[in-house]
Design a protein around this motif. Structure first.
Motif, mmCIF file in Angstrom:
data_model
loop_
_atom_site.group_PDB
_atom_site.id
_atom_site.type_symbol
_atom_site.label_atom_id
_atom_site.label_comp_id
_atom_site.label_asym_id
_atom_site.label_seq_id
_atom_site.Cartn_x
_atom_site.Cartn_y
_atom_site.Cartn_z
ATOM 1 N N GLU A 16 -48.901 17.932 78.081
ATOM 2 C CA GLU A 16 -49.255 19.343 78.212
ATOM 3 C C GLU A 16 -48.815 19.841 79.581
ATOM 4 O O GLU A 16 -48.793 19.086 80.558
ATOM 5 C CB GLU A 16 -50.767 19.557 78.055
ATOM 6 C CG GLU A 16 -51.311 19.255 76.688
ATOM 7 C CD GLU A 16 -52.808 19.535 76.606
ATOM 8 O OE1 GLU A 16 -53.376 20.015 77.618
ATOM 9 O OE2 GLU A 16 -53.405 19.271 75.550
ATOM 10 N N VAL A 17 -48.492 21.117 79.628
ATOM 11 C CA VAL A 17 -48.169 21.774 80.884
ATOM 12 C C VAL A 17 -48.877 23.138 80.889
ATOM 13 O O VAL A 17 -48.783 23.895 79.923
ATOM 14 C CB VAL A 17 -46.638 21.919 81.071
ATOM 15 C CG1 VAL A 17 -46.015 22.679 79.911
ATOM 16 C CG2 VAL A 17 -46.313 22.580 82.389
ATOM 17 N N GLN A 18 -49.626 23.412 81.936
ATOM 18 C CA GLN A 18 -50.465 24.613 82.016
ATOM 19 C C GLN A 18 -50.044 25.434 83.241
ATOM 20 O O GLN A 18 -49.977 24.908 84.354
ATOM 21 C CB GLN A 18 -51.944 24.238 82.138
ATOM 22 C CG GLN A 18 -52.894 25.406 82.343
ATOM 23 C CD GLN A 18 -53.130 26.176 81.058
ATOM 24 O OE1 GLN A 18 -53.454 25.594 80.032
ATOM 25 N NE2 GLN A 18 -52.951 27.489 81.126
ATOM 26 N N TYR A 19 -49.787 26.748 83.020
ATOM 27 C CA TYR A 19 -49.411 27.616 84.146
ATOM 28 C C TYR A 19 -50.662 28.047 84.909
ATOM 29 O O TYR A 19 -51.672 28.433 84.315
ATOM 30 C CB TYR A 19 -48.665 28.848 83.627
ATOM 31 C CG TYR A 19 -48.135 29.738 84.731
ATOM 32 C CD1 TYR A 19 -47.094 29.314 85.542
ATOM 33 C CD2 TYR A 19 -48.677 31.001 84.957
ATOM 34 C CE1 TYR A 19 -46.594 30.122 86.547
ATOM 35 C CE2 TYR A 19 -48.186 31.815 85.961
ATOM 36 C CZ TYR A 19 -47.147 31.364 86.758
ATOM 37 O OH TYR A 19 -46.663 32.170 87.761
ATOM 38 N N PHE A 24 -43.539 18.635 77.016
ATOM 39 C CA PHE A 24 -42.729 19.113 78.132
ATOM 40 C C PHE A 24 -41.832 17.997 78.652
ATOM 41 O O PHE A 24 -42.217 16.818 78.686
ATOM 42 C CB PHE A 24 -43.637 19.607 79.263
ATOM 43 C CG PHE A 24 -42.899 20.091 80.472
ATOM 44 C CD1 PHE A 24 -42.187 21.280 80.446
ATOM 45 C CD2 PHE A 24 -42.918 19.341 81.648
ATOM 46 C CE1 PHE A 24 -41.513 21.716 81.568
ATOM 47 C CE2 PHE A 24 -42.244 19.781 82.767
ATOM 48 C CZ PHE A 24 -41.539 20.973 82.735
ATOM 49 N N LYS A 74 -49.935 27.812 77.994
ATOM 50 C CA LYS A 74 -49.909 26.347 77.904
ATOM 51 C C LYS A 74 -48.737 25.915 77.014
ATOM 52 O O LYS A 74 -48.435 26.553 75.996
ATOM 53 C CB LYS A 74 -51.219 25.816 77.333
ATOM 54 C CG LYS A 74 -51.288 24.295 77.227
ATOM 55 C CD LYS A 74 -52.577 23.837 76.571
ATOM 56 C CE LYS A 74 -53.769 24.102 77.460
ATOM 57 N NZ LYS A 74 -55.007 23.494 76.897
ATOM 58 N N TRP A 125 -48.727 12.737 82.333
ATOM 59 C CA TRP A 125 -47.321 12.795 82.730
ATOM 60 C C TRP A 125 -46.766 11.410 83.052
ATOM 61 O O TRP A 125 -47.499 10.463 83.338
ATOM 62 C CB TRP A 125 -47.148 13.701 83.946
ATOM 63 C CG TRP A 125 -47.960 13.267 85.138
ATOM 64 C CD1 TRP A 125 -49.253 13.573 85.410
ATOM 65 C CD2 TRP A 125 -47.530 12.408 86.199
ATOM 66 N NE1 TRP A 125 -49.670 12.984 86.570
ATOM 67 C CE2 TRP A 125 -48.624 12.261 87.092
ATOM 68 C CE3 TRP A 125 -46.340 11.741 86.498
ATOM 69 C CZ2 TRP A 125 -48.554 11.490 88.246
ATOM 70 C CZ3 TRP A 125 -46.248 10.973 87.650
ATOM 71 C CH2 TRP A 125 -47.361 10.859 88.516
ATOM 72 N N TRP A 171 -47.511 24.880 88.140
ATOM 73 C CA TRP A 171 -47.818 24.320 86.825
ATOM 74 C C TRP A 171 -48.647 23.045 87.008
ATOM 75 O O TRP A 171 -48.441 22.299 87.970
ATOM 76 C CB TRP A 171 -46.529 23.992 86.059
ATOM 77 C CG TRP A 171 -45.712 25.194 85.696
ATOM 78 C CD1 TRP A 171 -44.802 25.824 86.470
ATOM 79 C CD2 TRP A 171 -45.735 25.904 84.459
ATOM 80 N NE1 TRP A 171 -44.242 26.883 85.815
ATOM 81 C CE2 TRP A 171 -44.801 26.959 84.565
ATOM 82 C CE3 TRP A 171 -46.448 25.757 83.266
ATOM 83 C CZ2 TRP A 171 -44.554 27.849 83.535
ATOM 84 C CZ3 TRP A 171 -46.207 26.651 82.234
ATOM 85 C CH2 TRP A 171 -45.281 27.682 82.375
ATOM 86 N N ARG A 172 -49.535 22.822 86.070
ATOM 87 C CA ARG A 172 -50.357 21.604 86.062
ATOM 88 C C ARG A 172 -49.930 20.735 84.872
ATOM 89 O O ARG A 172 -49.956 21.192 83.719
ATOM 90 C CB ARG A 172 -51.837 21.946 85.974
ATOM 91 C CG ARG A 172 -52.733 20.740 85.829
ATOM 92 C CD ARG A 172 -54.172 21.056 86.125
ATOM 93 N NE ARG A 172 -54.329 21.475 87.511
ATOM 94 C CZ ARG A 172 -55.480 21.449 88.160
ATOM 95 N NH1 ARG A 172 -56.576 21.022 87.558
ATOM 96 N NH2 ARG A 172 -55.561 21.858 89.400
ATOM 97 N N LEU A 173 -49.537 19.500 85.163
ATOM 98 C CA LEU A 173 -49.075 18.564 84.139
ATOM 99 C C LEU A 173 -50.209 17.616 83.763
ATOM 100 O O LEU A 173 -50.940 17.124 84.640
ATOM 101 C CB LEU A 173 -47.879 17.762 84.659
ATOM 102 C CG LEU A 173 -46.707 18.570 85.256
ATOM 103 C CD1 LEU A 173 -45.639 17.632 85.766
ATOM 104 C CD2 LEU A 173 -46.139 19.530 84.232
ATOM 105 N N ALA A 221 -44.424 15.176 79.928
ATOM 106 C CA ALA A 221 -45.861 15.462 79.973
ATOM 107 C C ALA A 221 -46.300 15.928 78.603
ATOM 108 O O ALA A 221 -45.570 16.647 77.912
ATOM 109 C CB ALA A 221 -46.187 16.522 81.032
#
Length: 424
Positions: A255-258, A237, A233, A273, A268-270, A253
């Motif tokens: 947070e950004v989650q792989y 971003f 995470k 954003w 990736w999930r933003l 964003a």
């Protein structure tokens, strides 16, 4: 009476054969046809064997004689014995050194055996494979020379060049196995071993990164203020897209989650954003709470840990180097050195074998002690030169490919001199 029973038995067998012949005559004709065509096929194969006589030279076993098998068995047997001996000693010392840590961090026996030592053995075996080859060649060749076997072989008319054939065949097998292990097998084991060391040996591993900026595509720049590799995470971003050196899109964003469970890479999930689309003096803003996006970067691009290049297979290493060069990253030298070193280390077996066979094939009164000393000195000199050249490539801008092959080039000159002075 006895002859009458034999006659009746003969008549019954004759009637049975007549009946089978009437009912299954088609089967008899099939066997006759197969027999005729088998004879024809044999004639065709004989004709091909005469016309394509050169194919027999492609058979590798044609060039391996009884004396070659004898030397190959000696070579491979001594190589395996030396590996087993040295690795056994290494394991004893490693257990003695780390037993307190294993006990302190409550490492389970299964993890110690299968996660640590099952990957420890192939890694260090392949690391010192060139040393083992050199020692094995000097050891058994000196023994052959001491028993006057080399003299007997040369006296029968075998040249020293012909004598090296089984040595080269053995080296081909060892070099192929060594490259396969270093390129495909050991990297996966290294990941397991490093995870074990992080958990049970308290070896700190870099799991975060600060202020990472990289090019993820043509004209696309990504920035992450903080990234945690354990959670996969990132925070803070930013993704900027440029066209003709002008900013056309600005994505931010919180947070950004792989996505680690996705079937494909780069998912990736933003969260929280916002996108600003710039069109001249106009600006269009869109925002949302969550969004799935494809960004051409992976966790391995964001966090670098010591020895990370050893955890990639050769195809993965090649792709990673190509991708980092396209992004303009300068942190690829150690990856390039590792890629070329795997190939160069495999070829080192041929060079060190020629040196060892040339030095130890001459019978001397002092025995094999002198040869073993020279062999150990040259082997450690090779390993030291390999380490020094890699350091120059990483820290002094030395070409990575030349740094990996430099020890082989220098020792190839030594091998040529030794071969020219070898007994005829």
């Amino acid at each position: 009476m006895k002859s009458y029973h034999k006659l009746r038995k003969h008549v019954r067998i004759y009637k049975l054969r007549r009946w089978l012949d009437r009912r299954f005559s088609w089967l008899r004709r099939i066997f006759q046809w197969i027999g005729q065509h088998t004879r024809r096929t044999q004639k065709v194969f004989r004709w091909l064997a005469k016309k394509l006589f050169f194919l027999k030279y492609l058979n590798p076993f044609r060039y391996i004689k009884r004396i070659d098998w004898y030397i190959i068995r000696k070579f491979i047997g001594t190589y395996i014995f030396s590996i087993f001996l040295i690795i056994s000693i290494s394991i004893v010392f490693d257990v003695n050194e780390n037993l307190a840590r294993f006990t302190q961090y409550h490492a389970p026996l299964r993890a110690i055996v299968f996660d640590y030592y099952a990957n420890f053995i192939p890694y260090f075996t392949n690391l010192f494979s060139a040393l083992f080859v050199f020692i094995a060649v000097i050891f058994f060749t000196s023994k052959l020379a001491g028993n006057s076997e080399i003299i007997a072989m040369l006296a029968t008319g075998i040249s020293f060049k012909r004598l090296l054939r089984p040595y080269m065949i053995s080296c081909m097998l060892i070099a192929g196995l060594s490259y396969y292990l270093s390129a495909y097998v050991i990297p996966h084991g290294t990941v397991i071993r490093q995870n074990f060391e992080t958990m049970y040996k308290n070896k700190k591993k870099n799991t975060s990164a600060e202020n990472v900026q990289l090019q993820v595509g043509r004209g696309v720049i990504a920035y992450i203020q903080h990234y945690d590799n354990n959670l996969k995470k990132g925070y803070g971003f930013c993704l900027d897209s440029f066209k003709d050196k002008k900013l056309v899109s600005h994505l931010t964003a919180m947070e950004v989650q792989y996505d680690t469970i996705s079937d494909t890479k780069y998912h990736w999930r933003l969260r929280n954003w916002k996108v600003r689309q710039l069109q001249g003096l106009r600006e269009h803003i869109t925002s949302g709470s969550e969004k799935d996006s494809i960004i051409m970067m992976e966790p391995t691009d964001l966090v670098y840990s010591k020895g990370q290049q050893e955890t990639f297979t050769s195809p993965e290493l090649k792709d990673y180097i190509s991708k980092q060069i396209d992004r303009g990253s300068g942190n690829v030298v150690q990856y390039q050195v590792e890629y070329h070193k795997r190939i160069a280390s495999s070829f080192a077996a041929f060079i060190l074998t020629i040196i060892g066979a040339s030095l130890s094939s001459r019978k001397r009164k002092g025995g094999m002690g002198l040869y073993l000393g020279i062999g150990l000195a040259l082997s450690f000199a090779y390993i030291m030169l390999q380490t020094v050249s890699a350091t120059f490539a990483i820290n002094a801008g030395f070409p990575p490919m030349l740094a990996a092959w430099m020890p082989n080039l220098l020792f190839a000159i030594i091998a040529f001199v030794c071969y020219r002075n070898a007994p005829n």
